[in-house]
Motif scaffolding. Structure first.
Motif, PDB file in Angstrom:
ATOM      1  N   VAL A 139       0.835  -1.200   0.000  1.00 16.50           N
ATOM      2  CA  VAL A 139       0.000   0.000   0.000  1.00 16.50           C
ATOM      3  C   VAL A 139       0.873   1.255   0.000  1.00 16.50           C
ATOM      4  O   VAL A 139       0.650   2.183  -0.779  1.00 16.50           O
ATOM      5  N   ALA A 140       1.907   1.260   0.843  1.00 17.90           N
ATOM      6  CA  ALA A 140       2.742   2.456   0.936  1.00 17.90           C
ATOM      7  C   ALA A 140       3.441   2.745  -0.387  1.00 17.90           C
ATOM      8  O   ALA A 140       3.452   3.882  -0.859  1.00 17.90           O
ATOM      9  N   PHE A 141       4.000   1.715  -1.021  1.00 18.43           N
ATOM     10  CA  PHE A 141       4.713   1.938  -2.278  1.00 18.43           C
ATOM     11  C   PHE A 141       3.760   2.423  -3.374  1.00 18.43           C
ATOM     12  O   PHE A 141       4.029   3.402  -4.063  1.00 18.43           O
ATOM     13  N   LEU A 142       2.650   1.733  -3.506  1.00 15.25           N
ATOM     14  CA  LEU A 142       1.720   2.092  -4.588  1.00 15.25           C
ATOM     15  C   LEU A 142       1.144   3.494  -4.374  1.00 15.25           C
ATOM     16  O   LEU A 142       1.053   4.284  -5.311  1.00 15.25           O
ATOM     17  N   ALA A 143       0.777   3.789  -3.133  1.00 19.34           N
ATOM     18  CA  ALA A 143       0.192   5.102  -2.863  1.00 19.34           C
ATOM     19  C   ALA A 143       1.214   6.199  -3.130  1.00 19.34           C
ATOM     20  O   ALA A 143       0.893   7.243  -3.704  1.00 19.34           O
ATOM     21  N   THR A 144       2.447   5.944  -2.731  1.00 17.52           N
ATOM     22  CA  THR A 144       3.489   6.936  -2.974  1.00 17.52           C
ATOM     23  C   THR A 144       3.692   7.127  -4.467  1.00 17.52           C
ATOM     24  O   THR A 144       3.813   8.255  -4.958  1.00 17.52           O
ATOM     25  N   LEU A 145       3.711   6.022  -5.182  1.00 17.28           N
ATOM     26  CA  LEU A 145       3.871   6.100  -6.631  1.00 17.28           C
ATOM     27  C   LEU A 145       2.781   6.974  -7.237  1.00 17.28           C
ATOM     28  O   LEU A 145       3.053   7.867  -8.058  1.00 17.28           O
ATOM     29  N   LEU A 146       1.561   6.736  -6.802  1.00 15.96           N
ATOM     30  CA  LEU A 146       0.443   7.508  -7.345  1.00 15.96           C
ATOM     31  C   LEU A 146       0.608   8.998  -7.036  1.00 15.96           C
ATOM     32  O   LEU A 146       0.457   9.850  -7.921  1.00 15.96           O
ATOM     33  N   ILE A 199      -7.767   2.041  -0.893  1.00 18.34           N
ATOM     34  CA  ILE A 199      -6.887   2.662   0.107  1.00 18.34           C
ATOM     35  C   ILE A 199      -5.708   3.333  -0.583  1.00 18.34           C
ATOM     36  O   ILE A 199      -5.339   4.471  -0.269  1.00 18.34           O
ATOM     37  N   VAL A 200      -5.126   2.626  -1.550  1.00 22.20           N
ATOM     38  CA  VAL A 200      -4.020   3.209  -2.306  1.00 22.20           C
ATOM     39  C   VAL A 200      -4.480   4.491  -2.987  1.00 22.20           C
ATOM     40  O   VAL A 200      -3.812   5.527  -2.929  1.00 22.20           O
ATOM     41  N   PHE A 201      -5.620   4.426  -3.580  1.00 24.67           N
ATOM     42  CA  PHE A 201      -6.132   5.586  -4.293  1.00 24.67           C
ATOM     43  C   PHE A 201      -6.323   6.771  -3.347  1.00 24.67           C
ATOM     44  O   PHE A 201      -5.893   7.890  -3.636  1.00 24.67           O
ATOM     45  N   ILE A 202      -6.951   6.513  -2.220  1.00 19.67           N
ATOM     46  CA  ILE A 202      -7.232   7.616  -1.289  1.00 19.67           C
ATOM     47  C   ILE A 202      -5.937   8.225  -0.768  1.00 19.67           C
ATOM     48  O   ILE A 202      -5.733   9.442  -0.815  1.00 19.67           O
ATOM     49  N   ILE A 203      -5.045   7.364  -0.285  1.00 14.39           N
ATOM     50  CA  ILE A 203      -3.811   7.895   0.296  1.00 14.39           C
ATOM     51  C   ILE A 203      -3.021   8.635  -0.790  1.00 14.39           C
ATOM     52  O   ILE A 203      -2.557   9.756  -0.586  1.00 14.39           O
ATOM     53  N   GLY A 204      -2.908   7.993  -1.939  1.00 19.73           N
ATOM     54  CA  GLY A 204      -2.114   8.597  -3.007  1.00 19.73           C
ATOM     55  C   GLY A 204      -2.742   9.874  -3.527  1.00 19.73           C
ATOM     56  O   GLY A 204      -2.086  10.897  -3.704  1.00 19.73           O
ATOM     57  N   PHE A 205      -4.022   9.820  -3.743  1.00 17.82           N
ATOM     58  CA  PHE A 205      -4.697  10.940  -4.372  1.00 17.82           C
ATOM     59  C   PHE A 205      -4.739  12.157  -3.461  1.00 17.82           C
ATOM     60  O   PHE A 205      -4.694  13.289  -3.932  1.00 17.82           O
ATOM     61  N   PHE A 206      -4.830  11.907  -2.162  1.00 14.95           N
ATOM     62  CA  PHE A 206      -4.929  13.055  -1.275  1.00 14.95           C
ATOM     63  C   PHE A 206      -3.560  13.574  -0.826  1.00 14.95           C
ATOM     64  O   PHE A 206      -3.473  14.628  -0.221  1.00 14.95           O
ATOM     65  N   THR A 217       5.172   8.010   5.938  1.00 20.28           N
ATOM     66  CA  THR A 217       3.892   8.654   6.252  1.00 20.28           C
ATOM     67  C   THR A 217       2.738   7.768   5.787  1.00 20.28           C
ATOM     68  O   THR A 217       1.737   7.605   6.477  1.00 20.28           O
ATOM     69  N   ASN A 218       2.909   7.215   4.596  1.00 19.95           N
ATOM     70  CA  ASN A 218       1.840   6.387   4.049  1.00 19.95           C
ATOM     71  C   ASN A 218       1.694   5.064   4.790  1.00 19.95           C
ATOM     72  O   ASN A 218       0.587   4.545   4.924  1.00 19.95           O
ATOM     73  N   ILE A 219       2.821   4.533   5.264  1.00 20.88           N
ATOM     74  CA  ILE A 219       2.728   3.315   6.079  1.00 20.88           C
ATOM     75  C   ILE A 219       1.904   3.614   7.330  1.00 20.88           C
ATOM     76  O   ILE A 219       1.008   2.861   7.698  1.00 20.88           O
ATOM     77  N   LEU A 220       2.208   4.753   7.953  1.00 19.36           N
ATOM     78  CA  LEU A 220       1.460   5.136   9.151  1.00 19.36           C
ATOM     79  C   LEU A 220      -0.015   5.356   8.827  1.00 19.36           C
ATOM     80  O   LEU A 220      -0.899   5.020   9.600  1.00 19.36           O
ATOM     81  N   PHE A 221      -0.263   5.910   7.658  1.00 20.28           N
ATOM     82  CA  PHE A 221      -1.646   6.171   7.263  1.00 20.28           C
ATOM     83  C   PHE A 221      -2.424   4.864   7.098  1.00 20.28           C
ATOM     84  O   PHE A 221      -3.535   4.704   7.617  1.00 20.28           O
ATOM     85  N   GLU A 222      -1.807   3.934   6.389  1.00 24.65           N
ATOM     86  CA  GLU A 222      -2.489   2.654   6.190  1.00 24.65           C
ATOM     87  C   GLU A 222      -2.736   1.982   7.538  1.00 24.65           C
ATOM     88  O   GLU A 222      -3.808   1.436   7.793  1.00 24.65           O
ATOM     89  N   ALA A 223      -1.728   2.049   8.407  1.00 20.08           N
ATOM     90  CA  ALA A 223      -1.873   1.427   9.725  1.00 20.08           C
ATOM     91  C   ALA A 223      -3.001   2.096  10.505  1.00 20.08           C
ATOM     92  O   ALA A 223      -3.778   1.421  11.185  1.00 20.08           O
ATOM     93  N   ALA A 224      -3.094   3.429  10.379  1.00 17.92           N
ATOM     94  CA  ALA A 224      -4.151   4.139  11.096  1.00 17.92           C
ATOM     95  C   ALA A 224      -5.526   3.714  10.582  1.00 17.92           C
ATOM     96  O   ALA A 224      -6.451   3.490  11.356  1.00 17.92           O
ATOM     97  N   VAL A 230       8.585  10.664  15.426  1.00 16.58           N
ATOM     98  CA  VAL A 230       7.759  10.789  14.229  1.00 16.58           C
ATOM     99  C   VAL A 230       7.519   9.433  13.573  1.00 16.58           C
ATOM    100  O   VAL A 230       6.733   9.325  12.644  1.00 16.58           O
ATOM    101  N   SER A 231       8.221   8.397  14.042  1.00 13.77           N
ATOM    102  CA  SER A 231       8.036   7.069  13.443  1.00 13.77           C
ATOM    103  C   SER A 231       7.071   6.193  14.224  1.00 13.77           C
ATOM    104  O   SER A 231       6.755   5.094  13.798  1.00 13.77           O
ATOM    105  N   LEU A 232       6.624   6.679  15.382  1.00 15.35           N
ATOM    106  CA  LEU A 232       5.742   5.845  16.204  1.00 15.35           C
ATOM    107  C   LEU A 232       4.287   6.207  15.942  1.00 15.35           C
ATOM    108  O   LEU A 232       3.924   7.376  15.996  1.00 15.35           O
TER     109      LEU A 232
END
Lengths: 325, 592, 351
Positions: free
Chosen positions: A120-127, A190-197, A255-262, C176-178
């Motif tokens: 998710v993080a890689f794809l969203a970042t790519l987008l 999820i990829v779309f939302i994170i990436g697009f926003f 940031t995107n990893i944290l977003f997906e986790a959230a 910032v990583s947590l």
């Protein structure tokens, strides 16, 4: 509306970072940055783990003789729902312990969840890199009303309470849409939302860099030789933008990893039984008092991954822009 | 949906009757540990685990003090006419008196109905279609005005015939013969409501469409508690309910706090079930669930209002501490937690494929999410052990340890023509963690015989209106298995079974017979039962219905739900009322 | 130079004109956000096959008959074209709206963000009711992180390369990583559950009821939330300081023989802090719209918890109301920052 977090994060104050000539110097600097090298190795390691987690032939998970979705009810105390044994049932067979209630192996689930987090993080970042670079270049290169429209658009996007939107949209997802279903659909959305926003973050930086590049001699030279806008953007500007884009993409991934986790933590991530780190933490909320390992294991997984990407990204940025050191 | 919130069923059936037969009352010696100390049951320290299940713990007539309740959730409404929560049908009796209510006794005796607002149980006409109740004279609201029959009629009209009060059940609308009555908010003239008649100020007559021998149970619903038309503010009525019970509203901040104080206009001489011990009763809403447990154990609050028991951390604490354990009870709730297997979705339209699921399921794994043995007993029937008419049987024995009989499952698969298994979907309420965990356990169980399940999550808010309760949707999305639960709205076999197994109750939306079982023999038995006046014969019929339902293999029980509830030592007059599977809230007092 | 315009000078008019322009832009932005929000919550479900009846079924209780559902569709005007529905929604915010509660109408005075049919309350009072908790959390944490984050950043920049700098930056990077819900859970587990120093989750008490309880209950959430932001701000401040210290005018100031402390505080810090304050405004604006994750972790009944519960309960009016409310704070923060800039730095007005 100029001063935005990214302007400061950027550190360079919107000035262009020179490309090729700097490349070698940057590499030398990066090699000397121990923290960044460690980060890079951890990132590489995690990426390989994620890729080979379940493939080929069951991958690493099968190699360690377990499955992420098989319950082990015999290893759970039925009265308390906690795993039997110290430290959440950590043993040679279950190095990270067991999930409360059903006794699923946490080592296998962490590995399985790594795929989701990184994918998710890689794809969203790519987008967001693709959309953000395009928008940034257009705004910076053409200026005028194009710049105004794109800049206002960025303002609007930044004014959206993104997390709320993400939750609401993913929560409202139907079972099947766009030819996708189940977790495939969820991951795509999820990829779309994170990436697009998050494209405005990249767009701002690219716009700033483009603005300063536009005034440079080689652009004038190309133009005087009769090059069209397309040629200038793709042949002259973009190569010079690769380095900063790469840096900020690296910093966007954590940031995107944290977003997906959230999102998973809030219950709108991928569907069970597919493991996800954020999803594991959601369940840990109910059991943190009786099975603290269930909270610590996925928490550390997220922490280590995000930290590694941050170390690498910081190192890259410092290497390319010594003033920020 | 009715299942999670609803009231219970619960005559103590065969499982408990042995221990209960002799006690039936306030000082019995039933239960498992304390048969020797039934003298007066005075000291709190003497009370053992499960004591309040069979007798009154800490009996006391001491008045005064503030009794504190906490709820982790927010009620649908505190309006007795607009709520579907079991705890609220129990709690609201503190300030509202329905026509009938349940005897204040633990064990089987508590399931007997006694007149509350009424003088006597309803008198039924020869054709079974008219039920008449006489009101006790001199019952007053908290403002001193007298309760009139018209107020009962109005209460029924507002709670069942309006678009605004949506939260409660609509049984009166379903059974009363009221034409196309538009409800009191659209049609101000109560005379147009023909389903209920009030020939004088103390007589209420219900006109039914068809005979219904269990109408007294409906009259025990808080919806029959009187509401003066002039005081009704519709949805907002919950802010200041006019009281007929021992307590009245002092203040109510919706979703935050409710404070009750003594109602001096309540006359104990007219009331055989309630006590009026504490000076004040305070309820805090939306409290953190784990915090509630901690405060309960510390004695800072006395009752977890929802009555759904301790959280995992609290449970672990109790299990590891014998002394704390003595302050807990582990009663059955009215709920059966089960899966319904669609009889219309391929390949489950073939009974052998359904049987394969029954045999292959590891019921220990599906019991774990409910909290193991403390959270529920592994089930094998549709009715729960505390349902009148319950008989224990097991048509699909899946191993001595309940972990599944894979050989039999494979046989059944072969008979179904799917020897290698198949793919199917299981639908679950995505926001109910326990049910999702059950679906996961089921998924892992069935995987062992090659049945590959995909979990489909749907929001619980729309679950019955749009997803599992909508046969169209179920068929279109191939939802072969649906994880659900049910507790009946009144304690009778009919109350438990009719909504979920009667083929004529299959609705286009809001359907609870999700397996779409339409077996004429089941339907006929239900009709026969509800017209049978002899209780013993009637209960026999409910057992037969259960048998028939299980023969279809479409109903797969996981557990008969139990809760682990905590009674702080400063709580007095505590006993588990069988109608709700929680403490009788109208009896509780607090030691100061 | 800022502030050098005499009264009545055209410069003042320019500032006013600028402010008016920005306010109008902000209002327009809110309108756009509200439309987009409305579209997301009403258009997307419809595009995905949701029917008016489906939407209505959420409001009619568990035992709904088809007639009741039709009644709700009519009552809530769900069968109107979306544009009409949006118009009604927008009108409610500006002019208020009435809802049927049964025998009487419930007035939902402006700003009416709609009416929650899950708990039968208008959205706005609920929001207002939840705001103090969110305010307490966000403001307290903001003070904490601004003070610690900036001072750590400044010290780190001045002692660049020292052990202190390295340690602080490592901690900041960890910070910032947590994930915040993880830090929150760990702190609950350690300080509330194991050590019993602070009360556990869900113990928030309004300051008006019991200031001591209020404080105790908020310590852990404050620290948890502030830790993340302090880490971020320390990094930003340090980077900003280092950059400023390298600027020509600082060198000039030093060359002029000004004391180092004067150079740092009067020149470098001021230049660094301006953008930091900008971000601070935006972050605070974002948090006032609900600190979703922190409030969920600590069960604080604030705006963020309200919206999460509403999303889970499919209570669209509440979700819509809170989203708009949150957007309002972000836009407002943007506006204030812009205007402050215009007042402080005259060059901005021309852009």
């Amino acid at each position: 509306m100029e001063a935005k977090p990214e302007a400061v994060l950027e550190g360079a104050g919107g000035k262009a970072i020179e490309g090729r000539s700097l490349g070698r110097i940057a590499w030398m600097r990066l090699k000397r940055d121990k923290a960044a090298i460690i980060g890079a190795f951890v990132v590489l390691f995690l990426t390989l783990v994620a890729i080979f987690a379940e493939r080929p032939f069951g991958g690493l998970i099968a190699l360690f003789g377990d499955s992420p979705n098989i319950p082990n009810n015999d290893l759970i105390d039925p009265l308390t729902s906690a795993p039997i044994g110290a430290w959440g049932g950590i043993s040679l067979e279950h190095p990270f312990g067991l999930e409360p209630v059903n006794g699923r192996d946490l080592f296998a689930r962490i590995l399985s969840g790594a795929q989701i987090s990184l994918l998710v993080a890689f794809l969203a970042t790519l987008l967001s890199v693709v959309v953000g670079s395009l928008m940034g270049v257009l705004a910076g290169f053409f200026g005028g009303w194009v710049d105004t429209v794109i800049s206002r658009l960025m303002d609007v996007f930044l004014a959206f309470p993104l997390l709320l939107f993400a939750i609401a949209i993913v929560g409202a997802l139907p079972d099947r849409a766009l030819g996708l279903s189940g977790n495939g659909l969820r991951i795509a959305v999820i990829v779309f939302i994170i990436g697009f926003f998050s494209w405005p973050y990249i767009a701002r930086i690219v716009r700033g860099q483009t603005l300063s590049l536009r005034e440079r001699e080689f652009v004038d030279a190309a133009r005087s030789l009769g090059a069209g806008n397309g040629y200038i953007i793709f042949r002259e500007m973009l190569p010079n933008l690769v380095a900063p884009i790469l840096v900020y993409a690296t910093l966007l991934i954590p940031t995107n990893i944290l977003f997906e986790a959230a999102l998973s933590f809030l219950g709108v991530g991928v569907n069970e039984p597919q493991a996800s780190w954020g999803g594991m933490l959601t369940r840990a909320v109910d059991y943190y008092q009786i099975a603290p390992h269930f909270m610590i294991v996925p928490g550390l997984a997220i922490f280590i991954t995000v930290m590694a990407f941050n170390l690498l990204g910081d190192g890259l940025r410092d290497a390319l822009d010594p003033r920020a050191r | 949906m009715r299942k999670t919130n609803a009231l219970a069923l619960a005559a103590l059936g065969t499982v408990l009757t042995m221990g209960l037969a002799a006690c039936g009352g306030t000082a019995g010696g039933g239960g498992n540990t304390s048969s020797g100390n039934n003298a007066t049951g005075d000291a709190a320290s003497a009370a053992k685990h499960n004591d309040a299940y069979t007798k009154v713990v800490n009996p006391s007539d001491a008045k005064g003090g503030t009794l504190k309740y906490a709820l982790s959730d927010e009620p649908d409404s505190m309006d007795p006419g607009n709520t579907y929560y079991a705890w609220n049908w129990n709690f609201s009796r503190l300030y509202s008196r329905p026509l009938m209510t349940y005897t204040a006794q633990p064990g089987e005796a508590g399931l007997k109905l006694v007149p509350d607002l009424a003088e006597a149980p309803g008198e039924v006409s020869a054709d079974g279609k008219t039920w008449t109740y006489k009101l006790k004279k001199g019952i007053k609201y908290d403002d001193g005005t007298e309760v009139k029959a018209a107020d009962v009629k109005y209460a029924i009209a507002r709670s069942n015939f309006t678009d605004e009060l949506t939260d409660g059940p609509k049984y009166f609308a379903q059974y009363l013969d009221s034409g196309d009555y538009k409800g009191p908010y659209k049609d101000k003239d109560l005379n147009n409501f023909k389903g209920v008649e009030t020939p004088d100020d103390y007589t209420v007559v219900f006109k039914l469409k068809a005979p219904f021998s269990e109408f007294d149970f409906l009259a025990a619903n808080p919806q029959s508690a009187p509401v003066p038309q002039a005081k009704d503010t519709g949805v907002d009525y919950e802010k200041a309910v006019v009281s007929t019970g021992p307590y009245k509203f002092e203040s109510h901040e919706v979703g935050k706090q409710l404070n009750l104080v003594r109602n001096t206009n309540w006359d104990p001489a007219t009331d055989s079930v309630r006590k009026q011990l504490p000076d004040r009763i305070e309820v805090q809403f939306k409290q953190n669930a784990e915090d509630i447990d901690n405060r309960l154990i510390a004695g800072q609050i006395q009752v977890d209002l929802a009555g759904t028991g301790l959280q995992s951390a609290g449970r672990a604490k109790i299990v590891n501490d014998a002394k704390l354990k003595d302050s807990t009870d582990n009663p059955f709730t009215p709920f059966n937690r089960y899966a319904m297997i669609s009889t219309k979705v391929k390949p489950f339209d073939n009974i052998d494929c359904r049987k394969a699921v029954q045999y292959a399921t590891d019921k220990v794994a599906t019991q774990a999410p409910w909290g193991g043995p403390l959270g529920g007993e592994i089930g094998t029937t549709a009715m729960t052990p505390t349902t009148v008419g319950y008989k224990a049987f097991d048509l699909y024995p899946n191993g001595a340890d309940h972990k599944g009989d894979l050989a039999k499952a494979k046989e059944a698969l072969a008979a179904c023509g799917q020897p290698n298994g198949f793919e199917a979907n299981v639908a679950v309420r995505g926001d109910r963690t326990k049910e999702v965990q059950v679906a996961e356990a089921l998924q892992a169980s069935l995987d062992r015989v090659g049945i590959k399940l995909t979990i489909k999550k749907y929001p619980s808010g729309d679950w019955s209106a749009q997803y599992a309760g909508k046969p169209d949707f179920v068929h279109k999305n191939n939802l072969g298995i649906m994880i659900a639960g049910w507790g009946a709205d009144w304690p009778s076999g009919f109350g438990f079974l009719s909504q979920i197994v009667d083929g004529r109750f299959i609705k286009a939306s809001g359907n609870y017979n999700m397996m779409e079982l339409n077996d004429p023999s089941v339907n006929e038995l239900l009709d026969k039962g509800i017209q049978t006046t002899d209780a013993t014969a009637r209960n026999e019929i409910w057992a037969q219905v259960d048998q028939k339902v299980m023969e279809s293999a479409a109903f797969m029980p996981f557990v008969y739900e139990k809760t682990l509830i905590f009674r702080p030592s400063n709580l007095t007059n505590v006993y588990v009322h069988p109608a709700w599977g929680m403490y009788d809230y109208t009896w509780l007092g607090v030691k100061q | 130079m800022p502030g050098s315009d005499p009264p009545g000078h055209p410069g003042r008019t320019i500032v006013v004109a600028f402010i008016v322009r920005r306010v109008i832009a902000a209002v327009l932005m809110l309108a756009v956000v509200s439309m987009a929000t409305f579209a997301i919550f009403f258009l997307i479900p419809r595009a995905l096959g949701q029917t008016p009846e489906g939407m209505a079924s959420r409001y009619v209780g568990r035992d709904a008959t088809p007639e009741a559902i039709q009644g709700a569709v009519k009552r809530l005007h769900l069968d109107d074209p979306l544009i009409v529905q949006y118009g009604r929604f927008a009108k409610g915010i500006v002019a208020g709206e009435d809802y049927s509660l049964g025998p009487k109408k419930a007035e939902c005075p402006a700003p009416c963000f709609g009416f929650s049919f899950n708990n039968n309350q208008p959205v706005w009072p609920t929001l207002v009711d939840r705001l103090p908790a969110t305010l307490s959390l966000a403001l307290g944490a903001a003070v904490l992180w601004l003070v610690t984050g900036v001072s750590i950043g400044v010290v780190s920049a001045l002692k660049r390369g020292s052990v202190l700098d390295r340690a602080a930056m490592t901690v900041a990077l960890a910070g910032v990583s947590l994930p915040i819900y993880f830090t929150g859970l760990v702190s609950l587990s350690v300080f509330a559950y194991t050590l019993g120093i602070f009360p556990g989750g869900g113990s928030y008490t309004p300051i008006t009821e019991n200031p001591v309880m209020w404080f105790q209950a908020l310590v852990l959430p404050w620290i948890t939330l502030a830790f993340l932001y302090a880490a971020l701000y320390a990094r930003l401040t340090r980077a900003g300081m280092l950059e400023t210290m390298g600027e020509d005018y600082i060198r000039t100031a030093r060359a002029k023989g000004l004391k180092e402390s004067t150079v740092v505080t009067k020149h470098a810090l001021r230049a660094t802090l301006t953008p930091i304050l900008t971000i601070f405004g935006l972050d605070l604006g974002l948090l006032l719209g609900g600190a979703v994750l922190t409030e969920s972790t600590f069960s604080i009944q604030g705006v963020g918890k309200l919206v999460i519960d509403a999303i889970r309960g499919n209570d669209l009016p509440v979700v819509l109301g809170v989203t708009l409310f949150a957007a309002f704070f972000i836009v407002l923060a943007n506006l204030i920052v812009d205007i402050l800039y215009a007042v402080v730095d005259p060059r901005v007005r021309l852009s």
